[in-house]
Design a protein around this motif. Structure first.
Motif, PDB file in Angstrom:
ATOM      1  N   THR A   7       0.863  -1.190   0.000  1.00  0.00           N
ATOM      2  CA  THR A   7       0.000   0.000   0.000  1.00  0.00           C
ATOM      3  C   THR A   7       0.900   1.242   0.000  1.00  0.00           C
ATOM      4  O   THR A   7       2.043   1.200   0.454  1.00  0.00           O
ATOM      5  N   GLY A   8       0.366   2.322  -0.534  1.00  0.00           N
ATOM      6  CA  GLY A   8       1.189   3.542  -0.650  1.00  0.00           C
ATOM      7  C   GLY A   8       2.271   3.343  -1.688  1.00  0.00           C
ATOM      8  O   GLY A   8       3.391   3.837  -1.551  1.00  0.00           O
ATOM      9  N   ALA A   9       1.901   2.601  -2.762  1.00  0.00           N
ATOM     10  CA  ALA A   9       2.918   2.128  -3.723  1.00  0.00           C
ATOM     11  C   ALA A   9       3.307   3.163  -4.763  1.00  0.00           C
ATOM     12  O   ALA A   9       4.243   2.937  -5.530  1.00  0.00           O
ATOM     13  N   GLU A  11       4.275   6.440  -4.330  1.00  0.00           N
ATOM     14  CA  GLU A  11       5.208   7.522  -3.974  1.00  0.00           C
ATOM     15  C   GLU A  11       6.173   7.058  -2.881  1.00  0.00           C
ATOM     16  O   GLU A  11       5.922   6.081  -2.183  1.00  0.00           O
ATOM     17  N   GLY A  12       7.226   7.834  -2.708  1.00  0.00           N
ATOM     18  CA  GLY A  12       8.091   7.745  -1.539  1.00  0.00           C
ATOM     19  C   GLY A  12       8.582   6.347  -1.200  1.00  0.00           C
ATOM     20  O   GLY A  12       9.061   5.595  -2.070  1.00  0.00           O
ATOM     21  N   ILE A  13       8.466   5.998   0.049  1.00  0.00           N
ATOM     22  CA  ILE A  13       9.029   4.743   0.555  1.00  0.00           C
ATOM     23  C   ILE A  13       8.330   3.538  -0.103  1.00  0.00           C
ATOM     24  O   ILE A  13       8.977   2.566  -0.510  1.00  0.00           O
ATOM     25  N   ALA A  83       1.000   2.926   3.256  1.00  0.00           N
ATOM     26  CA  ALA A  83       0.199   4.147   3.058  1.00  0.00           C
ATOM     27  C   ALA A  83      -0.034   4.833   4.397  1.00  0.00           C
ATOM     28  O   ALA A  83      -0.386   4.192   5.389  1.00  0.00           O
ATOM     29  N   GLY A  84       0.194   6.115   4.428  1.00  0.00           N
ATOM     30  CA  GLY A  84      -0.011   6.865   5.668  1.00  0.00           C
ATOM     31  C   GLY A  84       0.402   8.302   5.440  1.00  0.00           C
ATOM     32  O   GLY A  84       1.078   8.613   4.463  1.00  0.00           O
ATOM     33  N   TYR A  85      -0.055   9.173   6.309  1.00  0.00           N
ATOM     34  CA  TYR A  85       0.395  10.571   6.201  1.00  0.00           C
ATOM     35  C   TYR A  85       0.381  11.230   7.564  1.00  0.00           C
ATOM     36  O   TYR A  85      -0.151  10.682   8.540  1.00  0.00           O
ATOM     37  N   ALA A 133       5.765   2.228  10.623  1.00  0.00           N
ATOM     38  CA  ALA A 133       5.456   3.165  11.715  1.00  0.00           C
ATOM     39  C   ALA A 133       6.342   4.387  11.501  1.00  0.00           C
ATOM     40  O   ALA A 133       6.368   4.974  10.411  1.00  0.00           O
ATOM     41  N   SER A 134       7.119   4.760  12.505  1.00  0.00           N
ATOM     42  CA  SER A 134       7.959   5.968  12.412  1.00  0.00           C
ATOM     43  C   SER A 134       8.755   6.066  13.717  1.00  0.00           C
ATOM     44  O   SER A 134       8.371   5.472  14.726  1.00  0.00           O
ATOM     45  N   ILE A 135       9.801   6.888  13.700  1.00  0.00           N
ATOM     46  CA  ILE A 135      10.450   7.171  14.993  1.00  0.00           C
ATOM     47  C   ILE A 135       9.495   7.959  15.885  1.00  0.00           C
ATOM     48  O   ILE A 135       9.677   7.999  17.088  1.00  0.00           O
ATOM     49  N   CYS A 176      10.539   1.626  11.273  1.00  0.00           N
ATOM     50  CA  CYS A 176      10.436   2.991  11.820  1.00  0.00           C
ATOM     51  C   CYS A 176      11.399   3.923  11.085  1.00  0.00           C
ATOM     52  O   CYS A 176      12.566   4.050  11.480  1.00  0.00           O
ATOM     53  N   PRO A 177      10.928   4.583  10.028  1.00  0.00           N
ATOM     54  CA  PRO A 177      11.788   5.570   9.372  1.00  0.00           C
ATOM     55  C   PRO A 177      11.893   6.822  10.242  1.00  0.00           C
ATOM     56  O   PRO A 177      11.005   7.117  11.042  1.00  0.00           O
ATOM     57  N   GLY A 178      13.008   7.553  10.054  1.00  0.00           N
ATOM     58  CA  GLY A 178      13.085   8.900  10.610  1.00  0.00           C
ATOM     59  C   GLY A 178      12.656   9.865   9.519  1.00  0.00           C
ATOM     60  O   GLY A 178      11.939   9.482   8.586  1.00  0.00           O
ATOM     61  N   VAL A 179      13.118  11.100   9.617  1.00  0.00           N
ATOM     62  CA  VAL A 179      12.733  12.101   8.606  1.00  0.00           C
ATOM     63  C   VAL A 179      13.247  11.659   7.231  1.00  0.00           C
ATOM     64  O   VAL A 179      14.437  11.405   7.065  1.00  0.00           O
ATOM     65  N   THR A 180      12.342  11.530   6.285  1.00  0.00           N
ATOM     66  CA  THR A 180      12.679  10.994   4.956  1.00  0.00           C
ATOM     67  C   THR A 180      12.138  11.947   3.896  1.00  0.00           C
ATOM     68  O   THR A 180      10.975  12.371   3.981  1.00  0.00           O
ATOM     69  N   ASP A 181      12.969  12.267   2.935  1.00  0.00           N
ATOM     70  CA  ASP A 181      12.614  13.281   1.940  1.00  0.00           C
ATOM     71  C   ASP A 181      11.641  12.716   0.905  1.00  0.00           C
ATOM     72  O   ASP A 181      12.045  12.095  -0.074  1.00  0.00           O
ATOM     73  N   THR A 182      10.335  12.907   1.166  1.00  0.00           N
ATOM     74  CA  THR A 182       9.289  12.410   0.255  1.00  0.00           C
ATOM     75  C   THR A 182       8.172  13.460   0.169  1.00  0.00           C
ATOM     76  O   THR A 182       8.244  14.500   0.833  1.00  0.00           O
ATOM     77  N   LYS A 183       7.119  13.090  -0.543  1.00  0.00           N
ATOM     78  CA  LYS A 183       5.969  14.009  -0.663  1.00  0.00           C
ATOM     79  C   LYS A 183       5.162  14.091   0.631  1.00  0.00           C
ATOM     80  O   LYS A 183       4.191  14.852   0.711  1.00  0.00           O
TER      81      LYS A 183
END
Ligand code: NAP
Length: 260
Positions: A7-9, A11-13, A83-85, A133-135, A176-183
């Protein structure tokens, strides 16, 4: 041929995961809202790929995707719930509708997919679910309170279900990604200035996905991208909670200032 559902396929990660699974010869089931982009990606991948264009913040659409897969007898070998925002702003300053929508996508649909796929994988005796998830899952974040809470939920749920599934050949991994340069930072109310906030390391989506994929192959339960992020999470264990929350608040308000 193994199947991966991502999912979230578009863009980005998530988009980077598409390339990694394709390179490993998985056939793909891709999910996001933008049908045009999904079509393009499917036509470009060197492996068989299908797509579902749907809004996963709508539980009915999420459920009908699951129903359709079940009708096709399709139980993926690997599911990546990416997928998430996020949203920045004071909790009381953002409308409930804005935040509820995020709750539906980041929490409810992810939990629904984890429940549905883990059950089917358990019956089959194999499968991997990667929940992104995320940091932000490790610390409450003032000015991004709801987002951080959704990610804390993802981490808690995933680690607990992973433990429950231990004897059934099914794994539930938390990335758990940290700050990642995406949309992610191009959404309304977000700003790219967080990418330059002090004390934060900015990664590329490619690096995060490669790290996530390698961690999955290694059988990690919870994988935090970036040594700086791992170090700050480690240090936060010895820091009074109020101070950690204050540091998070400063980073998030940095992002908010850039947005206003
Ligand atoms: N970027 C970061 O700094 C960061 C840090 C930690 C964690 N994360 C997490 O990593 C994950 C991926 O984020 P990203 O940075 O790659 O974001 P991104 O570049 O904005 O990509 C988000 C993806 O999710 C899809 N999506 C968004 N809303 C959707 C909806 N309602 N229904 C279905 N699909 C939807 C988007 O496609 P459509 O627009 O076509 O629907 C897109 O493919 C998220 O869960 C995010 O919370 C990101």
């Amino acid at each position: 041929m193994k199947t991966a559902l991502i999912t979230g396929a578009t863009e980005g990660i998530g988009r980077e995961f598409v390339s990694l699974f394709a390179a490993d010869s998985y056939q793909l089931v891709l999910v996001a809202r933008n049908e045009q982009k999904l079509k393009e990606i499917c036509s470009q991948t060197p492996v068989p790929a299908t797509y579902y264009a749907c809004d996963l913040s709508d539980l009915k659409q999420a459920q009908s995707l699951l129903d359709s897969l079940e009708q096709r007898n399709m139980i993926p070998d690997c599911v990546v719930n990416c997928a998430g925002y996020g949203q920045s702003g004071e909790f009381t300053g953002l409308s409930w509708e804005q935040q509820a929508n995020m709750l539906h996508l980041n929490v409810e649909t992810l939990a629904l997919f984890t429940h549905s796929f883990a059950r089917q994988m358990k019956q089959r005796g194999s499968g991997i679910i990667m929940n992104v998830a995320s940091i932000a899952a490790f610390t409450p974040i003032p000015h991004m309170a709801m987002y951080a809470a959704t990610k804390a939920f993802v981490k808690s749920l995933s680690e607990a279900v992973d433990y429950e599934m231990m004897d059934y050949g099914v794994r539930v991994m938390t990335l758990c990604p940290g700050v990642t340069d995406t949309k992610f930072y191009a959404r309304p109310g977000m700003t790219r200035s967080l990418l330059n906030a002090p004390l934060l390391h900015t990664a590329t989506a490619h690096d995060v996905a490669v790290y996530g994929y390698r961690s999955l192959l290694k059988g990690k339960t919870t994988a935090v991208h970036g040594w700086q992020n791992r170090l700050s999470i480690f240090l936060s264990r010895f820091t009074p909670r109020r101070i950690t929350v204050g540091v998070s608040a400063r980073a998030a308000s940095h992002a908010q200032k850039g947005a206003s």
